[in-house]
Design a protein around this motif. Structure first.
Motif, short mmCIF file in Angstrom:
data_model
loop_
_atom_site.label_atom_id
_atom_site.label_comp_id
_atom_site.label_asym_id
_atom_site.label_seq_id
_atom_site.Cartn_x
_atom_site.Cartn_y
_atom_site.Cartn_z
N LYS A 14 64.22 16.87 41.67
CA LYS A 14 65.11 15.72 41.94
C LYS A 14 64.76 15.03 43.25
CE LYS A 14 69.06 17.68 39.42
NZ LYS A 14 70.45 18.22 39.56
N GLN A 15 64.54 15.84 44.30
CA GLN A 15 64.31 15.23 45.61
C GLN A 15 62.93 14.61 45.74
OE1 GLN A 15 65.83 16.94 49.18
NE2 GLN A 15 67.47 18.06 48.15
N PHE A 16 61.92 15.18 45.09
CA PHE A 16 60.61 14.54 45.11
C PHE A 16 60.66 13.19 44.41
CE2 PHE A 16 58.52 18.58 46.33
CZ PHE A 16 57.62 18.07 47.26
N LEU A 17 61.41 13.10 43.33
CA LEU A 17 61.51 11.84 42.61
C LEU A 17 62.30 10.79 43.38
CD1 LEU A 17 62.06 13.11 38.95
CD2 LEU A 17 59.94 12.28 40.00
N GLN A 18 63.08 11.24 44.37
CA GLN A 18 63.88 10.32 45.19
C GLN A 18 63.17 9.88 46.46
OE1 GLN A 18 67.44 12.63 45.81
NE2 GLN A 18 68.16 12.35 43.70
N PRO B 239 55.86 11.10 43.85
CA PRO B 239 54.56 11.47 43.29
C PRO B 239 54.20 10.61 42.08
CG PRO B 239 55.92 13.42 43.67
CD PRO B 239 56.81 12.23 43.85
N LYS B 240 52.90 10.39 41.91
CA LYS B 240 52.41 9.70 40.72
C LYS B 240 52.66 10.57 39.49
CE LYS B 240 48.10 7.97 38.68
NZ LYS B 240 46.63 7.81 38.91
N HIS B 241 52.42 11.87 39.65
CA HIS B 241 52.70 12.84 38.60
C HIS B 241 53.44 14.02 39.22
CE1 HIS B 241 50.19 10.92 35.57
NE2 HIS B 241 49.19 10.88 36.44
N LEU B 242 54.50 14.46 38.56
CA LEU B 242 55.21 15.66 38.97
C LEU B 242 55.32 16.57 37.75
CD1 LEU B 242 58.32 15.95 41.26
CD2 LEU B 242 58.06 17.38 39.24
N LYS C 97 45.84 15.17 32.57
CA LYS C 97 46.75 14.10 32.96
C LYS C 97 46.41 13.48 34.32
CE LYS C 97 49.38 14.53 29.32
NZ LYS C 97 49.42 13.46 28.29
N VAL C 98 45.87 14.28 35.25
CA VAL C 98 45.65 13.78 36.61
C VAL C 98 44.36 12.98 36.74
CG1 VAL C 98 47.01 15.64 37.63
CG2 VAL C 98 44.53 15.93 37.39
N GLN C 99 43.46 13.10 35.78
CA GLN C 99 42.27 12.26 35.69
C GLN C 99 41.47 12.21 36.99
OE1 GLN C 99 43.78 8.50 34.30
NE2 GLN C 99 44.02 9.20 32.21
N GLY C 100 41.13 13.38 37.50
CA GLY C 100 40.26 13.45 38.67
C GLY C 100 40.96 13.46 40.01
N ASP C 101 42.28 13.24 40.03
CA ASP C 101 43.01 13.25 41.30
C ASP C 101 43.25 14.65 41.83
OD1 ASP C 101 43.28 10.50 41.57
OD2 ASP C 101 45.08 10.44 40.33
N GLY C 102 43.21 15.64 40.94
CA GLY C 102 43.52 17.00 41.35
C GLY C 102 45.01 17.21 41.53
N VAL C 103 45.39 18.30 42.19
CA VAL C 103 46.79 18.60 42.49
C VAL C 103 46.92 18.75 43.99
CG1 VAL C 103 48.64 20.31 42.28
CG2 VAL C 103 47.27 19.71 40.27
N ASN C 104 47.78 17.93 44.58
CA ASN C 104 47.96 17.95 46.04
C ASN C 104 48.88 19.06 46.51
OD1 ASN C 104 47.92 14.73 45.22
ND2 ASN C 104 46.56 15.25 46.94
#
Length: 238
Positions: free
Chosen positions: A22-26, A31-34, A60-67
């Motif tokens: 919830k808080q990341f989405l706020q 994030p572009k992807h969660l 799904k992340v298409q080369g961005d990886g996971v931060n």
């Protein structure tokens, strides 16, 4: 400012994990992807389920990886020296220590991929990081009494498994520093969840707000390989 592009959270179906979602989405820059993950008890020991999740995320992340990987899933078992047995200890270790290690191992290529996007950037939760949700009960130096808020129990499996997670965290911080990946453990406080119970001191909103504030301040080598108290941002003794 905390603004990771790709975030993956385990144990996200309830409690602290759900509040993280919830808080990341706020966030001002969400994030572009969660990816919000939850454990299936019947397949908890199945490595193929972890690898399948990794393959899905990679697609799904298409080369961005996971931060940012937040290992939040865990169980707490109230057991003193008389109640502890092999089955209980093995189960708690499997979920609280071995599980997070295997998940990170599977997702490591995606973390390295994210870190390589800006190789000159300092270590941070925006670049590439593993945050292991631990507990102050795992602090060996702080374990001066078996009592915990009126409960006279040693919490043998819970304390020991989370102490193992802390050691895994320090290992990760050393192994992955040169790859640009931060690894740190954070105690979220005594939280009113199914695990923390109704007598806990803070709610999930307060806990996650404070933990995210700590994560936002983690920078460079000073931010990795540490054990933080999410309540106040201070370091806890191993």
């Amino acid at each position: 400012m905390l603004a990771p592009k790709i975030v993956l959270i385990t144990g996200a179906n309830r409690g602290i994990g759900l509040e993280f979602v919830k808080q990341f989405l706020q966030l001002k820059s969400p994030p572009k992807h969660l990816f919000a993950c939850s454990r299936q008890p019947e397949t908890a020991k199945d490595q193929s389920s972890i690898d399948s999740a990794n393959a899905f995320v990679a697609s799904k992340v298409q080369g961005d990886g996971v931060n940012l990987r937040i290992n939040n899933a865990g169980i707490g078992v109230l057991s003193n020296i008389h109640e502890a047995n092999r089955e209980v200890m093995a189960k708690v270790y499997e979920i609280n220590a071995i599980g997070p290690l295997m998940v990170v191992k599977s997702f490591l290529p995606l973390l390295k991929q994210a870190a390589s996007v800006d190789p000159a950037a300092p270590l941070s939760c925006n670049r590439a990081a593993i945050i292991n949700i631990s507990t102050s009960l795992a602090s060996i130096s702080g374990n001066t009494s078996i009592g915990f808020h009126g409960i006279t129990s040693g919490f043998y499996g819970y304390r020991a498994s989370k102490a193992a997670l802390n050691m895994i965290t320090t290992n990760m911080s050393l192994d992955l520093k040169n790859d640009g990946i931060l690894a740190t453990a954070i105690h979220p406080g005594w939280v009113k969840t199914d695990m923390g119970g109704p007598n806990a001191l803070i709610d999930t909103v307060t806990s996650v707000t404070r933990v995210m504030a700590v994560m936002g301040k983690l920078q460079g080598e000073e931010g990795t390989g540490k054990f933080y108290n999410g309540d106040n941002g201070e370091l806890l003794g191993w």
